[in-house]
Motif scaffolding. Sequence first.
Motif, mmCIF file in Angstrom:
data_model
loop_
_atom_site.group_PDB
_atom_site.id
_atom_site.type_symbol
_atom_site.label_atom_id
_atom_site.label_comp_id
_atom_site.label_asym_id
_atom_site.label_seq_id
_atom_site.Cartn_x
_atom_site.Cartn_y
_atom_site.Cartn_z
ATOM 1 N N MET A 118 0.808 -1.298 -0.027
ATOM 2 C CA MET A 118 0.289 -0.070 0.140
ATOM 3 C C MET A 118 1.028 1.264 0.080
ATOM 4 S SD MET A 118 -2.868 -0.996 2.843
ATOM 5 C CE MET A 118 -3.846 0.467 2.344
ATOM 6 N N ASN A 119 2.189 1.171 0.640
ATOM 7 C CA ASN A 119 2.651 2.302 0.841
ATOM 8 C C ASN A 119 4.430 1.888 0.273
ATOM 9 O OD1 ASN A 119 1.131 4.364 2.302
ATOM 10 N ND2 ASN A 119 1.115 2.696 3.530
ATOM 11 N N ILE A 120 4.349 1.236 -0.560
ATOM 12 C CA ILE A 120 5.526 0.749 -1.205
ATOM 13 C C ILE A 120 6.962 1.574 -1.718
ATOM 14 C CG2 ILE A 120 5.754 0.566 -3.859
ATOM 15 C CD1 ILE A 120 7.268 -2.196 -1.647
ATOM 16 N N ASP A 121 6.597 2.468 -1.734
ATOM 17 C CA ASP A 121 7.342 3.649 -2.239
ATOM 18 C C ASP A 121 7.798 4.517 -1.103
ATOM 19 O OD1 ASP A 121 6.475 3.358 -4.693
ATOM 20 O OD2 ASP A 121 5.650 5.302 -5.260
ATOM 21 N N THR A 180 12.260 4.092 -0.731
ATOM 22 C CA THR A 180 12.457 5.693 0.419
ATOM 23 C C THR A 180 13.640 5.196 1.830
ATOM 24 O OG1 THR A 180 11.289 6.902 -1.121
ATOM 25 C CG2 THR A 180 12.027 7.851 1.119
ATOM 26 N N ALA A 181 12.789 4.757 2.231
ATOM 27 C CA ALA A 181 13.313 4.561 4.226
ATOM 28 C C ALA A 181 13.748 3.646 3.965
ATOM 29 C CB ALA A 181 11.770 4.399 5.053
ATOM 30 N N HIS A 182 14.689 2.654 3.047
ATOM 31 C CA HIS A 182 15.462 2.060 3.471
ATOM 32 C C HIS A 182 16.864 2.046 2.518
ATOM 33 C CE1 HIS A 182 12.725 -1.219 4.580
ATOM 34 N NE2 HIS A 182 14.057 -2.144 5.259
ATOM 35 N N TYR A 183 16.550 2.921 1.499
ATOM 36 C CA TYR A 183 17.541 3.423 0.888
ATOM 37 C C TYR A 183 18.341 4.969 1.384
ATOM 38 C CZ TYR A 183 19.879 6.349 -2.905
ATOM 39 O OH TYR A 183 20.960 7.222 -3.151
#
Length: 434
Positions: A265-268, A272-275
């Motif tokens: 549902m919030n893949i982006d 971004t958080a992992h990057y």
Amino acid sequence: MSFAYHAYEAVHMMVSPVRGVSDAMHLAFKNPANPLTYTPFGRTVAASCELFERMTRRYGKPAFGLDETTMNGVKVAVEERVVWERPFCKLVYFDRKIPSSRRKPQPKVLLVAPMSGHYATLLRGTVEAFLPGHEVYITDWVDARLVPLSEGRFDLDDYIDYVIGMLQMLGPDTHVMAICQPSVPVIAAVARMEAESDPCAPRSMTLMGGPIDTRRSPTAVNQLAMERGTDWFRRNCITVVPFPSLGAFRQVYPGFMQLSGFMAMNIDRHVTAHYDMFKHLVSGDGDSAEKHRDFYDEYLAVMDLTAEFYLQTVDTVFVQHALPKGEMMHRDKPVDLTAIRRVALMTVEGENDDISGVGQTKAAHDLCVNIPADKRVHYLQPKVGHYGVFNGSRFRAEIQPRISDFMVSLDMEAAKDRRDDSAKEQRKALKVVG
């Protein structure tokens, strides 16, 4: 029936050797004796290895870790104690070690945690906020993959039975709080207790971001259930716990499948958080990286749900809308919300909630028509999503104080009623003597 669980386990086993190599490289490039550790290349390799390890790890159940709280500026030790237990749930009491001479009456709160894939520790911040001024209990649901088949089934009716059993053990001065999914079984339990004139019915119930009537402001989650129907979920989401888990051969809705749905549902946002974490590790920003670890250690720790509970919940709440239609049954008896008369009601919603839309929880007020107006409160918190309804800075600053005031005022009213009743009895006794 899907065999996704077996595929998941197989992939996890196949990745294990690669994880071993990655762990060894991570240790090598974090070793102070290695000159490359202090270079951009070394930090990049170490960061890459850590991210790979975290993305392929199976996360275990986190601890609450609430060893102390602060009351009136004084730190007080806290001990977790199990005070009620059944095969699928433990009731945990956070016992604040206060000398009896300093103990004052405070609201008794039963936090009913969601059984929706995450552990009760997701409510750590909720518990922490209430600890200074409340006696706090929480439902610690057990991972279905760890419950042997010999312990039997667990469905929505059993969930309601568990809630009733806990409330009967805690007594009538309890305030029950349901966070998200449990809003339906909690209000159903209260309705059944009121219909039976159970003296242990709680003093109040607080429903937070719950799917009381999902026909109002339907979200993507609600629409998916309506479009697919219960049979689709039975065919595609139910699998069997593989051997050698304690719950081997039990039919479940696996936690990793629920987690995949939430992340999609919030893949982006998650990518971004992992990057960002990768960049923090490379740049040496340990504090920011640690915040990421803390959040995802909790978020990625998931548990399985029994198939019968999951399917009955989907059908009753999201497909049939049985509760708001007045058609919900508990065992062989109707769940009649008009029976609720004595229990006060508070509902809390988040303006940006994408799981339970605005109005879905507030619908409880329209259904519980016999609760007096002075025992009802609704609060809509601006600028928060689903998680912010029960955790975070706005919860601590704006939502929790309102809930606490609601409970305290009810306790004060009950104490006044007891004093008035006692005075009446004394006057009667004096008249008899006279």
